[in-house]
Design a protein around this motif. Structure first.
Motif, PDB file in Angstrom:
ATOM      1  N   ARG A   1     -51.651 132.765 -18.155  1.00  0.00           N
ATOM      2  CA  ARG A   1     -51.041 131.843 -17.950  1.00  0.00           C
ATOM      3  C   ARG A   1     -50.704 131.431 -19.239  1.00  0.00           C
ATOM      4  N   VAL A   2     -50.974 131.324 -20.059  1.00  0.00           N
ATOM      5  CA  VAL A   2     -49.735 130.963 -21.430  1.00  0.00           C
ATOM      6  C   VAL A   2     -48.378 132.389 -22.100  1.00  0.00           C
ATOM      7  N   SER A   3     -49.483 133.307 -21.558  1.00  0.00           N
ATOM      8  CA  SER A   3     -47.882 134.369 -21.678  1.00  0.00           C
ATOM      9  C   SER A   3     -46.604 133.819 -20.516  1.00  0.00           C
ATOM     10  N   THR A   4     -47.321 133.492 -19.026  1.00  0.00           N
ATOM     11  CA  THR A   4     -45.786 132.454 -18.599  1.00  0.00           C
ATOM     12  C   THR A   4     -45.679 131.100 -18.810  1.00  0.00           C
ATOM     13  N   TRP A   5     -46.659 130.494 -19.029  1.00  0.00           N
ATOM     14  CA  TRP A   5     -46.068 129.491 -20.305  1.00  0.00           C
ATOM     15  C   TRP A   5     -44.412 130.141 -21.142  1.00  0.00           C
ATOM     16  N   PHE A   6     -44.730 130.878 -22.591  1.00  0.00           N
ATOM     17  CA  PHE A   6     -44.356 130.943 -23.232  1.00  0.00           C
ATOM     18  C   PHE A   6     -43.061 131.895 -22.513  1.00  0.00           C
ATOM     19  N   GLN A   7     -42.965 132.812 -21.927  1.00  0.00           N
ATOM     20  CA  GLN A   7     -41.689 133.350 -21.279  1.00  0.00           C
ATOM     21  C   GLN A   7     -41.405 132.250 -21.025  1.00  0.00           C
ATOM     22  N   ARG A   8     -41.384 131.474 -20.260  1.00  0.00           N
ATOM     23  CA  ARG A   8     -40.304 130.731 -19.020  1.00  0.00           C
ATOM     24  C   ARG A   8     -40.065 129.337 -20.466  1.00  0.00           C
ATOM     25  N   ILE A   9     -40.455 129.232 -21.123  1.00  0.00           N
ATOM     26  CA  ILE A   9     -39.861 128.328 -22.213  1.00  0.00           C
ATOM     27  C   ILE A   9     -39.205 129.196 -23.803  1.00  0.00           C
ATOM     28  N   ASP A  10     -39.952 129.439 -24.381  1.00  0.00           N
ATOM     29  CA  ASP A  10     -38.921 130.831 -24.986  1.00  0.00           C
ATOM     30  C   ASP A  10     -38.710 131.741 -24.433  1.00  0.00           C
ATOM     31  N   GLY A  11     -38.527 132.387 -23.586  1.00  0.00           N
ATOM     32  CA  GLY A  11     -37.466 133.141 -23.181  1.00  0.00           C
ATOM     33  C   GLY A  11     -35.892 133.278 -23.255  1.00  0.00           C
ATOM     34  N   PRO A  12     -35.554 131.702 -22.306  1.00  0.00           N
ATOM     35  CA  PRO A  12     -34.477 132.094 -23.012  1.00  0.00           C
ATOM     36  C   PRO A  12     -33.837 131.580 -24.888  1.00  0.00           C
ATOM     37  N   LEU A  13     -35.238 131.427 -25.371  1.00  0.00           N
ATOM     38  CA  LEU A  13     -34.566 131.221 -26.742  1.00  0.00           C
ATOM     39  C   LEU A  13     -34.042 132.065 -27.366  1.00  0.00           C
ATOM     40  N   LEU A  14     -35.165 133.374 -26.430  1.00  0.00           N
ATOM     41  CA  LEU A  14     -35.545 134.213 -27.119  1.00  0.00           C
ATOM     42  C   LEU A  14     -33.979 135.675 -27.249  1.00  0.00           C
TER      43      LEU A  14
END
Length: 95
Positions: free
Chosen positions: A71-84
């Motif tokens: 759950r937290v991995s999906t959240w981070f990917q969604r939020i932080d993915g564009p930043l990365l």
């Protein structure tokens, strides 16, 4: 962040421990000002934040490690993915 800061200040004041209240009041004003200035730069809180964090805490409470991590991995990917992706684009393979 402002709500949490206000809640913390109210909690300490409700304790009736006046030296702690004085200390909180001393740093509350500068922290509040920082939050007021920075919050608009970060944009609005994602609509799914509350439900995502509630679900995460429920999975942790159930000791569902894989579910919580997923759950937290999906959240981070969604939020932080564009930043990365942006950082990767800017740095373009520099090491």
């Amino acid at each position: 962040a402002l709500n949490e800061l206000e809640f913390y200040r109210a909690l300490v004041a409700a304790s009736g421990i006046w030296p702690a209240t004085w200390m909180v009041n001393a740093f509350w004003v500068p922290l509040r000002e920082i939050n007021v200035q920075i919050a608009p730069l970060l944009g609005p809180v994602q609509a799914e934040f509350q439900s995502t964090m509630t679900e995460l805490l429920e999975r942790i409470e159930q000791r569902d490690e894989s579910g919580a991590v997923a759950r937290v991995s999906t959240w981070f990917q969604r939020i932080d993915g564009p930043l990365l992706e942006l950082i990767g684009g800017i740095l373009g393979g520099r090491k």
